[in-house]
Every structure is written in C-alpha cells, then in structure tokens.
Design a protein around this motif. Sequence first.
Motif, short mmCIF file in Angstrom:
data_model
loop_
_atom_site.label_atom_id
_atom_site.label_comp_id
_atom_site.label_asym_id
_atom_site.label_seq_id
_atom_site.Cartn_x
_atom_site.Cartn_y
_atom_site.Cartn_z
N MET A 1 0.84 -1.19 0.00
CA MET A 1 0.00 0.00 0.00
C MET A 1 0.88 1.25 0.00
O MET A 1 1.87 1.32 0.71
CB MET A 1 -0.87 0.01 1.26
CG MET A 1 -1.78 -1.21 1.40
SD MET A 1 -3.04 -1.22 0.12
CE MET A 1 -4.12 0.05 0.75
N PRO A 24 6.49 0.84 -2.22
CA PRO A 24 5.32 0.54 -3.04
C PRO A 24 5.44 1.30 -4.36
O PRO A 24 5.91 2.44 -4.36
CB PRO A 24 4.15 1.11 -2.23
CG PRO A 24 4.66 1.36 -0.87
CD PRO A 24 6.14 1.49 -0.95
N GLU A 43 5.48 -4.51 -6.26
CA GLU A 43 4.03 -4.68 -6.32
C GLU A 43 3.45 -5.03 -4.95
O GLU A 43 2.46 -4.49 -4.52
CB GLU A 43 3.67 -5.88 -7.19
CG GLU A 43 3.69 -5.75 -8.69
CD GLU A 43 2.71 -4.76 -9.27
OE1 GLU A 43 1.66 -4.50 -8.63
OE2 GLU A 43 3.00 -4.25 -10.36
N ASP A 44 4.08 -6.08 -4.33
CA ASP A 44 3.51 -6.64 -3.11
C ASP A 44 4.61 -7.34 -2.31
O ASP A 44 5.78 -7.32 -2.69
CB ASP A 44 2.38 -7.62 -3.45
CG ASP A 44 2.83 -8.62 -4.51
OD1 ASP A 44 4.03 -8.96 -4.53
OD2 ASP A 44 1.99 -9.05 -5.33
N LEU A 45 4.22 -8.01 -1.24
CA LEU A 45 5.22 -8.62 -0.36
C LEU A 45 5.98 -9.76 -1.03
O LEU A 45 7.18 -9.91 -0.83
CB LEU A 45 4.57 -9.10 0.94
CG LEU A 45 4.29 -7.97 1.94
CD1 LEU A 45 3.58 -8.54 3.18
CD2 LEU A 45 5.58 -7.26 2.36
N SER A 46 5.27 -10.56 -1.84
CA SER A 46 5.98 -11.69 -2.44
C SER A 46 7.00 -11.18 -3.45
O SER A 46 8.11 -11.72 -3.57
CB SER A 46 4.99 -12.69 -3.06
OG SER A 46 4.53 -12.20 -4.29
N ASP A 47 6.64 -10.10 -4.12
CA ASP A 47 7.56 -9.42 -5.01
C ASP A 47 8.83 -8.99 -4.24
O ASP A 47 9.96 -9.19 -4.68
CB ASP A 47 6.83 -8.17 -5.54
CG ASP A 47 7.32 -7.75 -6.90
OD1 ASP A 47 7.98 -8.56 -7.57
OD2 ASP A 47 7.04 -6.59 -7.29
N THR A 48 8.59 -8.43 -3.07
CA THR A 48 9.67 -7.95 -2.22
C THR A 48 10.59 -9.10 -1.80
O THR A 48 11.81 -9.00 -1.86
CB THR A 48 9.09 -7.30 -0.95
OG1 THR A 48 8.04 -6.42 -1.34
CG2 THR A 48 10.15 -6.52 -0.20
#
Length: 398
Positions: A1, A24, A43-48
């Motif tokens: 977010m 983000p 994009e998101d946590l899994s991306d991170t």
Amino acid sequence: MPIKGVLPIVLQAKKDGFQGIILPKQNAEEAAIVEGIAVYPVEDLSDTCSFLLGIRQVAPLRIDVQEIFNQQVNGYEMDFSDVKGQENIKRALEIAAAGGHNVILIGPPGSGKTMLAKRIPSILPPLSMEESLETTKIHSVSGQLAATESLLTIRPFRSPHHTISDVALVGGGANPQPGEISLAHNGVLFLDELPEFKRSVLEVMRQPLESRSITISKAKITVDYPASFMLIAAMNPCPCGFYNHPSRNCTCGYINVQKYLSRISGPLLDRIDIHIEVTPVEFNELTTVRATEKSGSIRERVILARRIQEQRFKDLEHIHSNAQMRVRNIREYCLIDEIGKGLLKKAMDKLNLSSRAYDRILKVARTIADLDNSVAIKIEHLAEAIQYRSLDRENWTN
Ligand SMILES: Nc1ncnc2c1ncn2[C@@H]1O[C@H](COP(=O)(O)OP(=O)(O)OP(=O)(O)O)[C@@H](O)[C@H]1O
Ligand SMILES: [Mg+2]
C-alpha cells in the motif's frame, strides 16, 4: 500500500547512508527525485521477498529531475492577458509580486477579484530547485502528490473555503499534518471573502505570517513546518457588495459597512501592505479585442526587481524581499528626502492615514523604486505607494 511522506523519508535515508530503498510502486516516482539512492518499486510482499532473495531482478527507477523541472517550470495555464482592462490593478499586483507584499482586493461581486488572484502565481519568479523540493516535501507528507507526480514545479495556489477550521488552515491533528499555510509554502494563499472566515481562524494565522513557519505541538511531538507564502485576500466592501460602486447604490448604511470591515482584525490588516480597490470593467472594455500584456513579460520585470532585493539583503538571514523588512531595515533602506517627507506628511494628514500606514508605504515605495531600477526612492514612487492604503483611511466608511 502506498504511504504518505515518502520524499522526506528517502531524503533522510540517503543522509543516513542507505544505498537503496524498497517502496510501493505508487510512491516510486516521488522518491526517485532524490539522487544518490536507488529506489526499487515493488508490487507486493511476495515481489519484495523474491527481490531480497535474488530470485527476481527489480530495476531501480531513475528519473531525470532536471529535465522534469525544465519542462514544467513555466507551465502555468492561467495568464494575465485573459483579464481585460484593469491595468491599474495589474500594476498593483506586479508591485506585490515584485516585493513579496501581501495584498487585499476590495470590490463588488463580479469585478474580477478571484480571476485576478488566481493569476498571481504566473507572474512570480519560477521556483528554484531548492524551493521546489521544500514545497514537494510538504505535499508529500500530506499525501497530496498524485502517483504520477514527482516534483512540484509550479508555485502552489491554495484557496481554502471560509468554513475551514484552525487545524486545517495552520496544521495539526493527532499525527501533525501540514495545513493550508504550509501547502502554500513558496506560493500563494488566497482567502476569498475574508470577512466570512471565523475570527479565531484568522488569528492563528498571525504568528506564521511573521515567522514564515509554524510550530505544531501535540502530546510528545513537536513539528515545524515551513509556511512562507504570499497572502492574497479578497472581500466585498460591505454586505450588499456595492459600497463605493461607480454606478450602483449601496443599501447597507454606514454602521453596517463599518461592522463588516471590523470583522477583520487590525493586527491582521497590519500585515497586509497593499490594499487595492477593484471596480468592474465596462462592458465595452470586456468585449474589446485589444491585446493585453502576457504574464511572462510582467514576470520578467518582477524577476529583475527581486534580483535587486537579493543583492540588498544578501547579508541578512531570513530577509529576502522588501515585504520582510523589519523596522530597522526600513530605516536603513527606505530613506526619503525632505520633499518626500513633506509629501508623506501631507498625505497622512489629508487622507487621515493611521500611523501604521507609514512604514507600509515606505516598503511599497522601495519596491516601486526597485521596479524602476532606481537606487533612490523618488517622489513619484512614494506618491504611487500612498494610493495602496485604502482601508487605512479613517474615512473609508465615511
Ligand atoms: N476584467 C475582466 N476581464 C475578463 N473577464 C472578466 C473581467 N472581470 C470579470 N470578468 C468575468 O467575470 C467573472 C466573475 O469574476 P470573478 O469571479 O473574478 O469576480 P469576483 O470579484 O471574485 O466576484 P465575487 O465577489 O462574487 O466573488 C469572471 O469569471 C470573468 O469571466
Ligand atoms: Mg470571487
């Protein structure tokens, strides 16, 4: 977010020696204007996680700040050439812009006060990169930057409604947010229908008008936000709006006109150097096609006058323009000869000007002389400055 306040966070991270920051993707544009630290949009946590584990490559976002800045810095869409006639008002606003003076416009409904005020940013000098960063930081903290916006390159023009609360105007709240006066930093704060604002709201603005910043204390947190803005106020001269109108009759009566004006406190009025009476232009003036001067050429004269001021105040901290002069600076830089003193005395007596008008007139005369590239304040400079004190005349409501 996405989050608020990315720009100051990234600036601090860089200062603290961090080499990169994961953000983000909606915040990436805003962060990427900071040079010397890599911004990785995700994009998101899994991306991170995949990025941190080295499974996925994320290219740091790069933007050329200088290029954005050069492209946009002249992109103000409203222009003074849209305003027909009103040459004397435009002249007064040019003086205000040149010296950084606060202004009040007084005139009947439909006379063009709002239209004129909105065009003031177009004649102010372009933002410097440093000013741009300062203002962008404040907008970043308040979450007001669009996802595609990285750098504010145009001076802000803020026009809060008269129902605004103290907190929304000067800032505050549990997690202290900047208010309108800080969002207007390095730009214009426009208060339309000034007498309609709550008295308490106008009072809280007095201190930041002097110090050009605001300190907000809440529980254990104290925050300073910059708030250096040009105040432009507008008002009708009376409740019905037609007091002093060239062709219509005012129905208010003396007492009501006076009462209306007294809603604005003396100390606030004291911080406004230039008072301008706006009368509506004649119908045939509105329909002429005569070419009028563009904002760009007015702005060139403003820039030259500002250069003179930079030179004058180069050794003084916190003073950049004539409007910011203190009493002792006025005594040093606004010298007038005996003839000038005589004129000023005569004007004070004849127009019944209050004593507070005296120093205001000298400051404005200094700016008029600067626009004229004159070291000395001449008699014609003073004479013009005297005209801009309408509300100080004791007989304003007489
Ligand atoms: N000098 C002018 N040149 C061109 N258009 C004008 C001029 N004066 C007024 N107008 C037109 O009249 C409209 C009303 O002007 P504006 O809203 O600025 O008046 P105002 O003085 O702010 O009135 P109010 O007191 O009701 O707020 C403008 O949108 C514009 O279309
Ligand atoms: Mg208006």
